[in-house]
Design a protein around this motif. Structure first.
Motif, PDB file in Angstrom:
ATOM      1  N   GLY A 173      44.439  71.433 -24.263  1.00  0.00           N
ATOM      2  CA  GLY A 173      44.926  72.753 -23.892  1.00  0.00           C
ATOM      3  C   GLY A 173      44.027  73.897 -24.277  1.00  0.00           C
ATOM      4  O   GLY A 173      44.440  75.060 -24.173  1.00  0.00           O
ATOM      5  N   THR A 174      42.798  73.635 -24.709  1.00  0.00           N
ATOM      6  CA  THR A 174      41.878  74.710 -25.106  1.00  0.00           C
ATOM      7  C   THR A 174      40.711  74.785 -24.130  1.00  0.00           C
ATOM      8  O   THR A 174      40.450  73.852 -23.365  1.00  0.00           O
ATOM      9  CB  THR A 174      41.329  74.476 -26.520  1.00  0.00           C
ATOM     10  OG1 THR A 174      40.539  73.257 -26.520  1.00  0.00           O
ATOM     11  CG2 THR A 174      42.461  74.339 -27.513  1.00  0.00           C
ATOM     12  N   THR A 175      40.001  75.909 -24.206  1.00  0.00           N
ATOM     13  CA  THR A 175      38.823  76.119 -23.361  1.00  0.00           C
ATOM     14  C   THR A 175      37.594  76.194 -24.245  1.00  0.00           C
ATOM     15  O   THR A 175      37.524  77.019 -25.164  1.00  0.00           O
ATOM     16  CB  THR A 175      38.950  77.414 -22.545  1.00  0.00           C
ATOM     17  OG1 THR A 175      40.060  77.298 -21.652  1.00  0.00           O
ATOM     18  CG2 THR A 175      37.687  77.670 -21.738  1.00  0.00           C
ATOM     19  N   ILE A 214      42.491  67.711 -17.303  1.00  0.00           N
ATOM     20  CA  ILE A 214      41.199  68.083 -17.886  1.00  0.00           C
ATOM     21  C   ILE A 214      40.302  68.618 -16.778  1.00  0.00           C
ATOM     22  O   ILE A 214      40.151  67.974 -15.731  1.00  0.00           O
ATOM     23  CB  ILE A 214      40.527  66.880 -18.578  1.00  0.00           C
ATOM     24  CG1 ILE A 214      41.444  66.317 -19.669  1.00  0.00           C
ATOM     25  CG2 ILE A 214      39.170  67.262 -19.154  1.00  0.00           C
ATOM     26  CD1 ILE A 214      40.944  65.022 -20.282  1.00  0.00           C
ATOM     27  N   VAL A 215      39.706  69.787 -17.009  1.00  0.00           N
ATOM     28  CA  VAL A 215      38.851  70.426 -16.009  1.00  0.00           C
ATOM     29  C   VAL A 215      37.435  70.516 -16.563  1.00  0.00           C
ATOM     30  O   VAL A 215      37.216  71.061 -17.652  1.00  0.00           O
ATOM     31  CB  VAL A 215      39.363  71.839 -15.649  1.00  0.00           C
ATOM     32  CG1 VAL A 215      38.413  72.511 -14.657  1.00  0.00           C
ATOM     33  CG2 VAL A 215      40.769  71.761 -15.078  1.00  0.00           C
ATOM     34  N   ALA A 260      41.142  82.153  -8.530  1.00  0.00           N
ATOM     35  CA  ALA A 260      41.468  80.747  -8.304  1.00  0.00           C
ATOM     36  C   ALA A 260      41.207  79.918  -9.550  1.00  0.00           C
ATOM     37  O   ALA A 260      41.979  79.012  -9.889  1.00  0.00           O
ATOM     38  CB  ALA A 260      40.657  80.213  -7.124  1.00  0.00           C
ATOM     39  N   LEU A 261      40.111  80.222 -10.267  1.00  0.00           N
ATOM     40  CA  LEU A 261      39.804  79.481 -11.489  1.00  0.00           C
ATOM     41  C   LEU A 261      40.843  79.742 -12.569  1.00  0.00           C
ATOM     42  O   LEU A 261      41.170  78.856 -13.363  1.00  0.00           O
ATOM     43  CB  LEU A 261      38.409  79.864 -11.996  1.00  0.00           C
ATOM     44  CG  LEU A 261      37.228  79.321 -11.187  1.00  0.00           C
ATOM     45  CD1 LEU A 261      35.917  79.884 -11.714  1.00  0.00           C
ATOM     46  CD2 LEU A 261      37.204  77.800 -11.225  1.00  0.00           C
ATOM     47  N   GLU A 262      41.344  80.960 -12.615  1.00  0.00           N
ATOM     48  CA  GLU A 262      42.392  81.263 -13.591  1.00  0.00           C
ATOM     49  C   GLU A 262      43.616  80.398 -13.343  1.00  0.00           C
ATOM     50  O   GLU A 262      44.236  79.878 -14.279  1.00  0.00           O
ATOM     51  CB  GLU A 262      42.756  82.746 -13.509  1.00  0.00           C
ATOM     52  CG  GLU A 262      43.736  83.186 -14.577  1.00  0.00           C
ATOM     53  CD  GLU A 262      44.004  84.680 -14.529  1.00  0.00           C
ATOM     54  OE1 GLU A 262      44.931  85.145 -15.220  1.00  0.00           O
ATOM     55  OE2 GLU A 262      43.284  85.387 -13.785  1.00  0.00           O
ATOM     56  N   ALA A 263      43.955  80.210 -12.066  1.00  0.00           N
ATOM     57  CA  ALA A 263      45.084  79.335 -11.733  1.00  0.00           C
ATOM     58  C   ALA A 263      44.766  77.882 -12.065  1.00  0.00           C
ATOM     59  O   ALA A 263      45.631  77.127 -12.528  1.00  0.00           O
ATOM     60  CB  ALA A 263      45.431  79.477 -10.255  1.00  0.00           C
ATOM     61  N   LEU A 264      43.519  77.484 -11.852  1.00  0.00           N
ATOM     62  CA  LEU A 264      43.129  76.090 -12.074  1.00  0.00           C
ATOM     63  C   LEU A 264      43.130  75.727 -13.546  1.00  0.00           C
ATOM     64  O   LEU A 264      43.535  74.619 -13.928  1.00  0.00           O
ATOM     65  CB  LEU A 264      41.741  75.838 -11.469  1.00  0.00           C
ATOM     66  CG  LEU A 264      41.109  74.469 -11.721  1.00  0.00           C
ATOM     67  CD1 LEU A 264      41.946  73.382 -11.060  1.00  0.00           C
ATOM     68  CD2 LEU A 264      39.674  74.432 -11.197  1.00  0.00           C
ATOM     69  N   THR A 265      42.671  76.652 -14.415  1.00  0.00           N
ATOM     70  CA  THR A 265      42.453  76.307 -15.822  1.00  0.00           C
ATOM     71  C   THR A 265      43.657  76.602 -16.717  1.00  0.00           C
ATOM     72  O   THR A 265      43.629  76.273 -17.911  1.00  0.00           O
ATOM     73  CB  THR A 265      41.238  77.079 -16.359  1.00  0.00           C
ATOM     74  OG1 THR A 265      41.459  78.498 -16.184  1.00  0.00           O
ATOM     75  CG2 THR A 265      39.970  76.677 -15.615  1.00  0.00           C
ATOM     76  N   ASP A 288      46.743  76.278 -18.866  1.00  0.00           N
ATOM     77  CA  ASP A 288      47.439  75.182 -19.546  1.00  0.00           C
ATOM     78  C   ASP A 288      46.724  73.842 -19.390  1.00  0.00           C
ATOM     79  O   ASP A 288      47.354  72.787 -19.386  1.00  0.00           O
ATOM     80  CB  ASP A 288      48.882  75.047 -19.028  1.00  0.00           C
ATOM     81  CG  ASP A 288      49.670  76.330 -19.215  1.00  0.00           C
ATOM     82  OD1 ASP A 288      49.489  76.987 -20.251  1.00  0.00           O
ATOM     83  OD2 ASP A 288      50.459  76.674 -18.308  1.00  0.00           O
ATOM     84  N   ARG A 289      45.412  73.883 -19.269  1.00  0.00           N
ATOM     85  CA  ARG A 289      44.635  72.635 -19.173  1.00  0.00           C
ATOM     86  C   ARG A 289      43.535  72.628 -20.221  1.00  0.00           C
ATOM     87  O   ARG A 289      43.150  73.672 -20.757  1.00  0.00           O
ATOM     88  CB  ARG A 289      44.033  72.485 -17.773  1.00  0.00           C
ATOM     89  CG  ARG A 289      45.060  72.186 -16.685  1.00  0.00           C
ATOM     90  CD  ARG A 289      44.364  72.088 -15.323  1.00  0.00           C
ATOM     91  NE  ARG A 289      45.279  71.615 -14.288  1.00  0.00           N
ATOM     92  CZ  ARG A 289      46.096  72.409 -13.605  1.00  0.00           C
ATOM     93  NH1 ARG A 289      46.133  73.702 -13.863  1.00  0.00           N
ATOM     94  NH2 ARG A 289      46.897  71.902 -12.678  1.00  0.00           N
ATOM     95  N   THR A 290      42.995  71.448 -20.472  1.00  0.00           N
ATOM     96  CA  THR A 290      41.805  71.329 -21.308  1.00  0.00           C
ATOM     97  C   THR A 290      40.603  71.620 -20.438  1.00  0.00           C
ATOM     98  O   THR A 290      40.397  70.959 -19.407  1.00  0.00           O
ATOM     99  CB  THR A 290      41.696  69.914 -21.900  1.00  0.00           C
ATOM    100  OG1 THR A 290      42.879  69.640 -22.652  1.00  0.00           O
ATOM    101  CG2 THR A 290      40.472  69.789 -22.787  1.00  0.00           C
ATOM    102  N   VAL A 291      39.795  72.605 -20.853  1.00  0.00           N
ATOM    103  CA  VAL A 291      38.699  73.067 -19.993  1.00  0.00           C
ATOM    104  C   VAL A 291      37.388  72.978 -20.761  1.00  0.00           C
ATOM    105  O   VAL A 291      37.285  73.464 -21.906  1.00  0.00           O
ATOM    106  CB  VAL A 291      38.927  74.515 -19.514  1.00  0.00           C
ATOM    107  CG1 VAL A 291      37.780  74.959 -18.601  1.00  0.00           C
ATOM    108  CG2 VAL A 291      40.261  74.636 -18.790  1.00  0.00           C
ATOM    109  N   LEU A 292      36.402  72.345 -20.134  1.00  0.00           N
ATOM    110  CA  LEU A 292      35.032  72.343 -20.643  1.00  0.00           C
ATOM    111  C   LEU A 292      34.185  73.025 -19.579  1.00  0.00           C
ATOM    112  O   LEU A 292      33.997  72.498 -18.476  1.00  0.00           O
ATOM    113  CB  LEU A 292      34.554  70.910 -20.886  1.00  0.00           C
ATOM    114  CG  LEU A 292      33.165  70.740 -21.520  1.00  0.00           C
ATOM    115  CD1 LEU A 292      33.099  71.419 -22.880  1.00  0.00           C
ATOM    116  CD2 LEU A 292      32.812  69.259 -21.648  1.00  0.00           C
ATOM    117  N   VAL A 293      33.694  74.234 -19.887  1.00  0.00           N
ATOM    118  CA  VAL A 293      33.018  75.052 -18.882  1.00  0.00           C
ATOM    119  C   VAL A 293      31.574  75.285 -19.283  1.00  0.00           C
ATOM    120  O   VAL A 293      31.265  75.578 -20.444  1.00  0.00           O
ATOM    121  CB  VAL A 293      33.758  76.401 -18.670  1.00  0.00           C
ATOM    122  CG1 VAL A 293      33.915  77.146 -19.981  1.00  0.00           C
ATOM    123  CG2 VAL A 293      33.025  77.269 -17.653  1.00  0.00           C
TER     124      VAL A 293
END
Length: 591
Positions: free
Chosen positions: A356-358, A487-488, A508-513, A515-520
Motif C-alpha cells: 500500500g505504499t509508493t 502491485i503497480v 488516470a495514474l492517480e486512479a490507478l495507484t 490504495d496499491r503498492t507502487v514502484l515508480v
C-alpha cells in the motif's frame, strides 16, 4: 533428417509420417517394377516373333500400374497431412516457447530472426513431408530397382551402372554441403535485413524529422546489400554444384550407352534387350537429375530444423513444481546482483516496498532503475540474491500467479492493430462491456473515443499509430485499470507529454495507484514529492533513501541531483518566454 524431423512430431504424427514413407517406398518400387516389365515386353515386340505373346506382359504391366495408383494415393495424402500438421505444431510450439523465454532473448536482430522462423523456416520444414520426401524417395528407390533389373538382364551393364553409383553419390553429397553452408549465410543476412527494415518502418517519425530518406539510411542499405550478396553467393555455389551433378548423371548414361553399343556390335547382346536396358537407363537418369535439387532443398530444410531446434533448446525461465502463494502486495529485493552482459547493473542491491505504499526510484541514466522493475516482473532471473513479491521468491511462483498480481505501465506503449476496446480489454479479456467503459472513463479514454468515428470500436492502427503518444498512454492505463492488480510497476509516463495529455495521464495514474503498492521510476522529480519513500540509485546500488524533504535536508546525492534538475528547468523557462511581455522583450532584443 527423418529422425530429426520425427523429433518435432507427436506420436500420432510420427505414425502418419512412417506410413507415408512406407507407402512412398512401395509406390516407387512398383514404379521401378513397371519399368522393369518393359524389358521382356520390348523383347517380345522387337524380336520379330508373334506379338500376341506380349499380352501377358501387358497384363502384368497394367496390374502393377493399378497397384501403383492404389498405393500412391493414400501415401501422398498422408504426406500432405503430415506437412500441414507439422506446420500447425511448429507454430504452436514456437508461440508457447517464445512467451516463456527471458526478455533478454528478444534483443538485437531477434525481430528479423523470429519473423524468418515463423514463416520461411516453418514452411521449409513442413515442405519436407508434404513435398520433398515423395520425389526424393522416388529419385532413390526407382533407380535402384532399375539397376537390379539390369543386373539380372545383363550383368555387364548392371555392374557398369553400379560402378557409377559411388561417383554420383559423392558429387551429390558435396553439392548438398556447399548449398547448406551458403544457405546458412544467406539466412543470417535475410534475418538481419528483415530486422533493419522493420526498424526503419517503425522509426519513420524520427527519420523524417531529421530528413533521412531511404537512400540515406545506411543500416537498411547495408543490410539489403548484404542480403543480395549472400543470395548471389548461394546461387554461385549452388548452380555449379547442381550443374556438375546433372553432368555426372548424363556422363554415366553416356558410358552405359557406349558400353551397350560396344556389346551390341560385338554380338554379345541382342538389339531388343539392349534397347530395353537403355530405356531403363534413360528413365533412371531423369529422377537422379532431380535428386540434386531435392537434396539441396532437404539440406536447407535441415538448416531450418537446426534454427528451430535452437529456439526450442533455449532454456525458459524455470517453473516450480510446487509453486508458493503470494500472501500480500509487498515487494522486496534482497542483496540482488544482475547484469545483461558480463558487467553487473545491480550490485548487492536491497529494497523493500511495504504493501500500500509508493516508492520512487530516482537516479542518473544507467543506474539500474528499469532493471529493478524488470526483475520484479521476472523478465530475468537474478545472478545472486532474491526477489520477493508478496513474501514469495518470484522463482518459486507460477508465472501466471505472479503476473496476475502485477500491473506494468511503461513509457514505451505498444497497442495492437485492433480497436480501442480490444486494446483495453487485453487487461482482462473476460471483463464485461460496462467494466471496459468504466476503465476507459477513469483513464479519460472516453474523451478520445468521443472524437473518433466509431468510438471505442475505432481501430488504432499498427502499434497505435493513429493515436498520439499521450493517447496511447491513456489506453495503456485504462488497460491496467481494468486488470486491477494490487502491485503497480510504473515507468513514469509523463516525461515527454504535452500539457493536456500530461494532466489527463496524471489523473488516470492517480486512479490507478490509489490504495496499491507502487514502484515508480521517476524522470520528472516534481512528480515524486508525494512518494512515501524515494530511493536514489547510483552505480547499481542504493545511495540513499527517505522522503523528499529528508533527502534535501541531508544535502547528499539526491539533493545535488534535484538542484541540477532545477537549474536545467530554470534554463528551459528562461529559454521559452511564458508571457506576452517576455515574448515582446525577446523579439526586441533579437532585432
Amino acid at each position: 533428417m527423418i529422425r530429426r524431423l520425427s523429433e518435432l512430431l507427436d506420436r500420432e504424427e510420427r505414425g502418419r509420417l512412417r506410413r507415408a514413407l512406407l507407402g512412398t517406398a512401395v509406390s516407387a518400387a512398383l514404379q521401378g517394377a513397371a519399368f522393369a516389365l518393359l524389358v521382356p515386353l520390348l523383347r517380345v515386340l522387337l524380336d520379330g516373333g508373334r506379338p500376341e505373346r506380349a499380352w501377358p506382359w501387358v497384363a502384368a504391366l497394367a496390374a502393377v500400374a493399378v497397384a501403383h495408383a492404389v498405393v500412391t494415393y493414400p501415401s501422398v495424402v498422408a504426406a500432405r497431412n503430415t506437412g500441414y500438421a507439422l506446420s500447425r505444431s511448429l507454430h504452436d510450439r514456437l508461440g508457447s516457447r517464445l512467451v516463456r523465454l527471458p526478455l533478454g532473448w528478444f534483443s538485437g536482430g531477434r525481430v528479423g530472426t523470429v519473423g524468418r522462423l515463423v514463416t520461411y523456416d516453418v514452411m521449409n520444414v513442413m515442405s519436407v513431408p508434404a513435398h520433398l520426401l515423395e520425389p526424393l524417395v522416388r529419385a532413390t528407390v526407382t533407380p535402384v530397382c532399375m539397376v537390379l533389373v539390369m543386373l539380372v538382364a545383363d550383368p555387364r551393364l548392371g555392374l557398369a551402372a553400379l560402378a557409377c553409383a559411388p561417383v554420383i553419390v559423392l558429387v551429390h553429397r558435396v553439392t548438398g554441403r556447399l548449398v547448406q553452408r551458403a544457405e546458412h549465410a544467406a539466412d543470417a543476412a535475410a534475418a538481419e535485413a528483415g530486422a533493419r527494415v522493420v526498424e526503419f518502418a517503425r522509426e519513420q517519425p524520427v527519420l523524417r524529422a531529421y530528413g533521412r530518406t531511404a537512400r540515406g539510411v545506411r543500416e537498411v542499405d547495408d543490410a539489403l546489400v548484404a542480403q543480395r550478396r549472400a543470395g548471389r553467393r548461394m546461387i554461385r555455389v549452388a548452380l555449379p554444384g547442381l550443374a556438375g551433378f546433372a553432368l555426372t548423371v548424363q556422363a554415366a548414361f553416356v558410358l552405359l550407352l557406349l558400353l551397350g553399343t560396344h556389346l551390341a556390335v560385338g554380338g554379345t547382346v541382342d538389339a531388343p534387350a539392349l534397347l530395353a536396358l537403355l530405356v531403363l537407363a534413360a528413365r533412371s537418369a531423369e529422377p537422379l537429375s532431380s535428386a540434386a535439387e531435392l537434396g539441396a532443398a532437404l539440406r536447407m530444410a535441415g538448416n531450418s530444423v537446426d534454427r528451430l531446434q535452437k529456439v526450442f533448446d533455449t532454456p525458459p525461465l524455470p517453473e516450480p513444481d510446487t509453486p508458493e502463494r503470494i500472501r500480500d502486495s509487498s515487494v522486496r529485493l534482497e542483496r540482488v546482483s544482475f547484469g545483461y552482459g558480463d558487467e553487473p547493473v545491480l550490485r548487492d542491491f536491497s529494497l523493500t516496498v511495504p504493501p500500500g505504499t509508493t516508492t520512487a526510484l530516482v537516479g542518473p541514466s544507467g543506474s539500474g532503475k528499469t532493471t529493478v522493475t524488470r526483475l520484479v516482473a521476472r523478465f530475468f532471473d537474478v545472478w545472486e540474491g532474491t526477489v520477493r513479491v508478496g513474501g514469495a521468491d518470484v522463482r518459486r511462483l507460477a508465472q501466471q500467479e505472479l503476473m496476475s498480481r502485477l500491473t506494468l505501465v511503461f513509457q514505451d506503449v505498444h497497442l495492437f492493430d485492433g480497436t480501442l476496446e480490444e486494446n483495453i480489454r487485453l487487461g482482462r479479456p473476460g471483463a464485461g462491456e460496462a467494466e471496459v467503459r468504466e476503465a476507459a472513463r477513469r483513464a479519460r479514454v472516453d474523451e478520445i473515443a468521443a472524437r473518433l468515428p466509431d468510438g471505442l470500436r475505432t481501430r488504432v492502427g499498427e502499434g497505435g499509430a493513429l493515436l498520439s503518444g499521450g493517447e496511447r498512454q491513456r489506453v495503456s492505463i485504462a488497460r491496467a485499470l481494468l486488470k486491477d492488480a494490487p502491485i503497480v510497476l510504473l515507468d513514469e509516463a509523463t516525461a515527454s507529454l504535452d500539457t493536456e495529455n500530461e494532466a489527463a495521464v496524471l489523473e488516470a495514474l492517480e486512479a490507478l495507484t490509489a490504495d496499491r503498492t507502487v514502484l515508480v521510476i521517476a524522470h520528472r522529480l516534481e512528480t515524486v514529492r508525494g512518494a512515501d519513500r524515494i530511493v536514489f540509485l547510483r552505480g547499481g546500488r542504493v545511495a540513499e533513501s527517505g522522503s523528499h524533504d529528508e533527502l534535501l535536508a541531508r544535502k547528499g546525492p539526491y539533493a545535488a541531483f534535484w538542484s541540477e534538475r532545477e537549474r536545467a528547468r530554470g534554463w528551459r523557462m528562461r529559454a521559452v518566454p511564458q508571457s506576452e511581455d517576455e515574448r515582446g522583450r525577446s523579439c526586441t532584443t533579437s532585432s
